[in-house]
Design an enzyme around this catalytic site. Structure first.
Site, PDB file in Angstrom:
ATOM      1  N   ASP A  16       0.836  -1.314   0.120  1.00  0.00           N
ATOM      2  CA  ASP A  16       0.000   0.039   0.130  1.00  0.00           C
ATOM      3  C   ASP A  16       0.856   1.342  -0.226  1.00  0.00           C
ATOM      4  O   ASP A  16       2.152   0.992   0.051  1.00  0.00           O
ATOM      5  CB  ASP A  16      -0.823   0.053   1.262  1.00  0.00           C
ATOM      6  CG  ASP A  16      -1.688   1.174   1.338  1.00  0.00           C
ATOM      7  OD1 ASP A  16      -2.404   1.703   0.324  1.00  0.00           O
ATOM      8  OD2 ASP A  16      -1.900   1.687   2.625  1.00  0.00           O
ATOM      9  N   SER A  17       0.236   2.351  -0.199  1.00  0.00           N
ATOM     10  CA  SER A  17       1.090   3.812  -0.023  1.00  0.00           C
ATOM     11  C   SER A  17       1.496   3.865   1.547  1.00  0.00           C
ATOM     12  O   SER A  17       2.658   4.489   1.733  1.00  0.00           O
ATOM     13  CB  SER A  17       0.172   4.952  -0.335  1.00  0.00           C
ATOM     14  OG  SER A  17      -0.764   4.929   0.643  1.00  0.00           O
ATOM     15  N   TYR A  48      -1.159   8.331  -2.208  1.00  0.00           N
ATOM     16  CA  TYR A  48      -1.324   7.957  -3.732  1.00  0.00           C
ATOM     17  C   TYR A  48      -2.363   8.694  -4.287  1.00  0.00           C
ATOM     18  O   TYR A  48      -2.522   8.787  -5.666  1.00  0.00           O
ATOM     19  CB  TYR A  48      -1.385   6.341  -3.765  1.00  0.00           C
ATOM     20  CG  TYR A  48       0.142   5.743  -3.986  1.00  0.00           C
ATOM     21  CD1 TYR A  48       1.036   6.343  -3.599  1.00  0.00           C
ATOM     22  CD2 TYR A  48       0.095   4.359  -4.625  1.00  0.00           C
ATOM     23  CE1 TYR A  48       2.102   5.543  -3.596  1.00  0.00           C
ATOM     24  CE2 TYR A  48       1.034   3.682  -4.844  1.00  0.00           C
ATOM     25  CZ  TYR A  48       2.189   4.290  -4.216  1.00  0.00           C
ATOM     26  OH  TYR A  48       3.297   3.445  -4.421  1.00  0.00           O
ATOM     27  N   GLY A  49      -3.525   8.822  -3.558  1.00  0.00           N
ATOM     28  CA  GLY A  49      -4.926   9.384  -4.012  1.00  0.00           C
ATOM     29  C   GLY A  49      -4.898  10.553  -4.709  1.00  0.00           C
ATOM     30  O   GLY A  49      -5.739  10.717  -5.596  1.00  0.00           O
ATOM     31  N   CYS A  79      -4.552  -1.655  -1.701  1.00  0.00           N
ATOM     32  CA  CYS A  79      -4.965  -0.345  -1.701  1.00  0.00           C
ATOM     33  C   CYS A  79      -5.853  -0.091  -2.941  1.00  0.00           C
ATOM     34  O   CYS A  79      -5.610  -0.861  -4.145  1.00  0.00           O
ATOM     35  CB  CYS A  79      -3.342   0.440  -2.233  1.00  0.00           C
ATOM     36  SG  CYS A  79      -3.548   2.262  -2.659  1.00  0.00           S
ATOM     37  N   ASN A  80      -6.829   0.863  -2.754  1.00  0.00           N
ATOM     38  CA  ASN A  80      -7.779   0.734  -3.810  1.00  0.00           C
ATOM     39  C   ASN A  80      -7.283   1.617  -5.016  1.00  0.00           C
ATOM     40  O   ASN A  80      -7.621   1.387  -6.186  1.00  0.00           O
ATOM     41  CB  ASN A  80      -8.917   1.596  -3.238  1.00  0.00           C
ATOM     42  CG  ASN A  80      -9.833   0.439  -2.499  1.00  0.00           C
ATOM     43  OD1 ASN A  80     -10.965  -0.210  -2.776  1.00  0.00           O
ATOM     44  ND2 ASN A  80      -9.346   0.360  -1.246  1.00  0.00           N
ATOM     45  N   GLU A 160      -3.135   8.789   8.069  1.00  0.00           N
ATOM     46  CA  GLU A 160      -1.705   8.423   8.146  1.00  0.00           C
ATOM     47  C   GLU A 160      -1.159   9.319   9.273  1.00  0.00           C
ATOM     48  O   GLU A 160      -0.142   9.024   9.777  1.00  0.00           O
ATOM     49  CB  GLU A 160      -1.285   8.946   6.766  1.00  0.00           C
ATOM     50  CG  GLU A 160       0.043   8.263   6.578  1.00  0.00           C
ATOM     51  CD  GLU A 160       0.286   6.459   6.190  1.00  0.00           C
ATOM     52  OE1 GLU A 160      -0.905   6.002   5.538  1.00  0.00           O
ATOM     53  OE2 GLU A 160       1.358   6.369   6.573  1.00  0.00           O
ATOM     54  N   CYS A 192     -11.387   2.704   0.527  1.00  0.00           N
ATOM     55  CA  CYS A 192      -9.812   3.031   0.658  1.00  0.00           C
ATOM     56  C   CYS A 192      -9.207   2.281   1.862  1.00  0.00           C
ATOM     57  O   CYS A 192     -10.137   2.117   2.929  1.00  0.00           O
ATOM     58  CB  CYS A 192      -9.508   4.495   0.921  1.00  0.00           C
ATOM     59  SG  CYS A 192      -8.009   5.218   1.598  1.00  0.00           S
ATOM     60  N   THR A 193      -8.507   1.420   1.786  1.00  0.00           N
ATOM     61  CA  THR A 193      -7.661   0.686   2.661  1.00  0.00           C
ATOM     62  C   THR A 193      -7.479   1.557   4.249  1.00  0.00           C
ATOM     63  O   THR A 193      -7.371   0.859   5.295  1.00  0.00           O
ATOM     64  CB  THR A 193      -6.680  -0.387   2.473  1.00  0.00           C
ATOM     65  OG1 THR A 193      -5.592   0.796   2.042  1.00  0.00           O
ATOM     66  CG2 THR A 193      -7.169  -1.338   1.382  1.00  0.00           C
ATOM     67  N   HIS A 194      -7.440   2.697   4.161  1.00  0.00           N
ATOM     68  CA  HIS A 194      -6.988   3.368   5.523  1.00  0.00           C
ATOM     69  C   HIS A 194      -8.354   3.532   6.282  1.00  0.00           C
ATOM     70  O   HIS A 194      -8.198   3.841   7.462  1.00  0.00           O
ATOM     71  CB  HIS A 194      -6.411   4.790   5.080  1.00  0.00           C
ATOM     72  CG  HIS A 194      -5.164   5.186   4.724  1.00  0.00           C
ATOM     73  ND1 HIS A 194      -4.554   4.342   3.433  1.00  0.00           N
ATOM     74  CD2 HIS A 194      -4.026   5.471   5.281  1.00  0.00           C
ATOM     75  CE1 HIS A 194      -3.170   4.742   3.326  1.00  0.00           C
ATOM     76  NE2 HIS A 194      -3.039   5.324   4.429  1.00  0.00           N
TER      77      HIS A 194
HETATM   78  N1  DGL Z   1      -4.793   3.332   1.106  1.00  0.00           N
HETATM   79  C1  DGL Z   1      -4.925   3.558  -0.256  1.00  0.00           C
HETATM   80  C2  DGL Z   1      -6.373   3.270  -0.702  1.00  0.00           C
HETATM   81  O1  DGL Z   1      -6.915   2.200  -0.478  1.00  0.00           O
HETATM   82  C3  DGL Z   1      -4.259   4.947  -0.589  1.00  0.00           C
HETATM   83  C4  DGL Z   1      -4.330   6.201   0.468  1.00  0.00           C
HETATM   84  C5  DGL Z   1      -3.605   7.325  -0.437  1.00  0.00           C
HETATM   85  O2  DGL Z   1      -2.114   7.130  -0.204  1.00  0.00           O
HETATM   86  O3  DGL Z   1      -4.104   8.208  -0.700  1.00  0.00           O
HETATM   87  O4  DGL Z   1      -6.642   3.880  -1.664  1.00  0.00           O
END
Ligand code: DGL
Length: 273
Positions: A16-17, A48-49, A79-80, A160, A192-194
């Site tokens: 993931d990021s 990453y988003g 990560c989505n 984060e 989003c996995t966060h």
């Molecule tokens: N956890 C990530 C996702 O599922 C990315 C979050 C990010 O880095 O913006 O999209």
């Protein structure tokens, strides 16, 4: 001569990021405690988003190559944003050396299997929502299910940074969830996995009126099914997990300790020197 590792004892790569993928890694660890996890968090490039598909693709390929130096039997793109823009590319790049799992398809399958649902909201990063991937995949399986997607770009960086369960996170979450786009949805995908880290706050907002899916659990169950179907479930000795970050952050170190209890093997690995 070095002994050849049997297929099932090879590690499971997860990336993931940043800390978001730890929600998936932790669900996988709970469900399959004998699996050896090699985790990579690209903390140097997060979030990453907000990045372009080209950048996300370039980084994702480099991370996949790194995970393949561990001979991973499966790689879970936890990560989505990466799953949205780089899944096919990673699959083609890795070929038959490993099985690639994304976090979107198992959730779409699960949601489309719920007969009572009429509408589903999706929240995610700009990168994910821009592709409209959830709506497209859900509609291809169930035309009747209404899908409303909303980009919630402040949430991943907020999480984060450790901002959850406080006044600031509550204000931001309430602002997003009260947007007209999500009005009337009877269920919500945390795309989003966060976001599982703020699930209790989202639950508080909806007060039980909207169904929230256990996305990390769904992906963990799917991963187990894939391992099982390919005779890749590890029944041998348990090995210590290995965590890598491209930039060392205190938040990541804290979160890994929290999710994986106790001492964690965490290394700084810059793949872009
Ligand atoms: N956890 C990530 C996702 O599922 C990315 C979050 C990010 O880095 O913006 O999209």
């Amino acid at each position: 001569m070095a002994k050849k590792k049997s297929d099932a004892s090879r590690p499971l790569g997860i990336f993931d990021s940043g800390i978001g993928g730890l929600t998936v890694a932790s669900a996988i660890n709970k469900l399959m405690p004998k699996e050896h996890i090699v985790y990579f968090g690209d903390t140097a490039h997060l979030p990453y988003g907000d990045k372009s598909p080209e950048s996300i693709q370039k980084w994702a390929i480099a991370i996949s190559d790194f995970l393949m130096t561990y001979n991973c039997k499966v790689i879970v793109i936890a990560c989505n944003s990466i799953s949205s823009v780089a899944y096919d590319l990673i699959k083609a790049h890795v070929g038959n050396k490993s099985i690639i799992i994304n976090v979107i398809d198992p959730v779409v399958d699960f949601v489309c299997d719920q007969p009572k649902l009429k509408s589903v909201g999706v929240i995610g990063t700009k990168a994910t929502i821009k592709t409209d991937i959830y709506a497209k995949k859900i509609k291809s399986k169930n035309k009747k299910l209404e899908v409303a997607s909303l980009a919630t770009p402040l949430l991943a960086p907020m999480i984060e940074e450790g901002f959850f369960n406080n006044k600031i996170s509550k204000t931001i979450i309430n602002d997003y969830l009260s947007r007209p786009k999500l009005k009337g949805v009877d269920s919500l995908i945390l795309g989003c996995t966060h976001y599982p880290l703020i699930k209790p706050e989202i639950e508080q907002y909806y007060k039980g009126k909207v169904t929230l899916f256990d996305t990390a659990g769904i992906v963990a169950n799917h991963t187990k099914e894939v391992l099982n179907a390919n005779a890749l479930l590890n029944n041998g000795k348990k090995t210590k997990h290995h965590f890598f970050v491209s930039d060392y952050t205190a938040a990541f170190a804290e979160s890994t300790k929290l999710f994986f209890k106790g001492k964690v093997k965490l290394e700084h690995k810059n793949l872009w020197k």
